[in-house]
Design a protein around this motif. Structure first.
Motif, PDB file in Angstrom:
ATOM      1  N   LEU A 167      55.557  91.303 -11.729  1.00 20.91           N
ATOM      2  CA  LEU A 167      55.256  90.392 -12.828  1.00 20.91           C
ATOM      3  C   LEU A 167      53.848  89.795 -12.680  1.00 20.91           C
ATOM      4  CD1 LEU A 167      58.605  88.408 -13.235  1.00 20.91           C
ATOM      5  CD2 LEU A 167      57.403  89.639 -15.056  1.00 20.91           C
ATOM      6  N   ALA A 168      53.588  89.248 -11.491  1.00 24.21           N
ATOM      7  CA  ALA A 168      52.312  88.570 -11.273  1.00 24.21           C
ATOM      8  C   ALA A 168      51.139  89.532 -11.371  1.00 24.21           C
ATOM      9  CB  ALA A 168      52.324  87.883  -9.910  1.00 24.21           C
ATOM     10  N   LEU A 169      51.251  90.682 -10.714  1.00 22.50           N
ATOM     11  CA  LEU A 169      50.142  91.637 -10.714  1.00 22.50           C
ATOM     12  C   LEU A 169      49.899  92.216 -12.104  1.00 22.50           C
ATOM     13  CD1 LEU A 169      50.848  93.511  -7.353  1.00 22.50           C
ATOM     14  CD2 LEU A 169      49.107  91.772  -7.804  1.00 22.50           C
ATOM     15  N   THR A 170      50.971  92.393 -12.869  1.00 22.83           N
ATOM     16  CA  THR A 170      50.801  92.914 -14.226  1.00 22.83           C
ATOM     17  C   THR A 170      50.119  91.898 -15.121  1.00 22.83           C
ATOM     18  OG1 THR A 170      52.792  94.276 -13.988  1.00 22.83           O
ATOM     19  CG2 THR A 170      52.000  93.878 -16.224  1.00 22.83           C
ATOM     20  N   LEU A 171      50.530  90.643 -15.023  1.00 27.10           N
ATOM     21  CA  LEU A 171      49.980  89.608 -15.899  1.00 27.10           C
ATOM     22  C   LEU A 171      48.513  89.316 -15.597  1.00 27.10           C
ATOM     23  CD1 LEU A 171      52.998  87.138 -16.107  1.00 27.10           C
ATOM     24  CD2 LEU A 171      52.140  88.660 -17.900  1.00 27.10           C
TER      25      LEU A 171
END
Length: 249
Positions: A186-190
């Motif tokens: 989630l974090a890396l995608t956002l």
């Protein structure tokens, strides 16, 4: 959008209570307080009706998705929930002044002002990515009859049988690894850190390769790893898409 946000928040928090609160009485009290909190949050943000609907959907989720993920409904509650969440996110725009909370809400982010609805949606996605997503993964594995490392005889849940498997000593940390992995996705995608995301996913395959290579002719471990990992990643990426869509709305 607030309906999707409150629904994911209610379901994610409820599943965490179910998993980690063992005493039945305390669990009932905490779930009741959670209902009051969600409805109160909805009332203070001019979203009382969505909050009530979110509580109803959360109750249906608890009823149809048991912790052992062996209910008759299988993964269909997750599929229905995904449809409801995406439709409401697309059709219900972000509100600029959500009730009483809107009068005091002021949160900045690197992309600018962070709306209240988007913040609740992000919270709901993170909560769902923990225990609730674990239930989704286990439901899919159960539905597809994928061998589980905990099974001693190699019997599969979906009515198929494989050759007997020895007791497995690996893949026992999935309940913790899965949520951490999804939160990282989630974090890396956002933040658009796609090279780091690709490196992390590749590293997982490299770490698991020694155990997967012991499959022999059955391919049971590889099937378990691939199905579980892909469902987990899709769940995390879908959550990232929701937050991205809300932030851009």
């Amino acid at each position: 959008m607030i309906l999707a946000a409150l629904t994911l928040t209610a379901i994610g928090a409820s599943d965490l209570v179910r998993r980690f609160v063992l005493h039945r009485g305390v669990r009932i009290v905490l779930l009741s307080l959670l209902v009051v909190a969600v409805i109160g949050l909805g009332a203070c943000s001019a979203a009382l009706v969505p909050a009530i609907i979110a509580c109803v959907l959360s109750g249906l989720w608890l009823w149809t998705v048991p912790l052992d993920a062996t209910g008759r409904a299988s993964f269909w509650p997750a599929a229905v929930l995904a449809g409801v969440v995406f439709v409401t996110t697309v059709l219900m725009p972000v509100r600029e002044a959500p009730g009483l909370i809107g009068e005091v809400w002021s949160v900045r982010s690197p992309a600018g002002d962070l709306g209240f609805d988007v913040a609740v949606l992000a919270l709901g996605v993170v909560l769902f990515a923990t225990e609730s997503a674990n239930l989704v993964v286990r439901a899919v594995l159960d539905r597809e009859g994928t061998w589980r490392p905990a099974d001693l005889g190699g019997a599969l849940r979906g009515g198929r049988l494989r050759q007997p498997q020895p007791p497995a000593t690996g893949f026992q940390g999935g309940r913790l690894i899965g949520p951490l992995e999804r939160i990282l996705v989630l974090a890396l995608t956002l933040v658009s850190a796609y090279p780091l995301l690709a490196a992390m996913l590749a590293a997982k395959g490299i770490v698991r390769f020694p155990e997967i290579s012991k499959d022999g002719e059955t391919g049971a471990r590889a099937e378990y790893f691939l199905v579980g990992s892909l469902v987990s990643w899709v769940t995390a990426l879908a959550g990232a898409l929701l937050v991205w869509w809300g932030a851009r709305s």
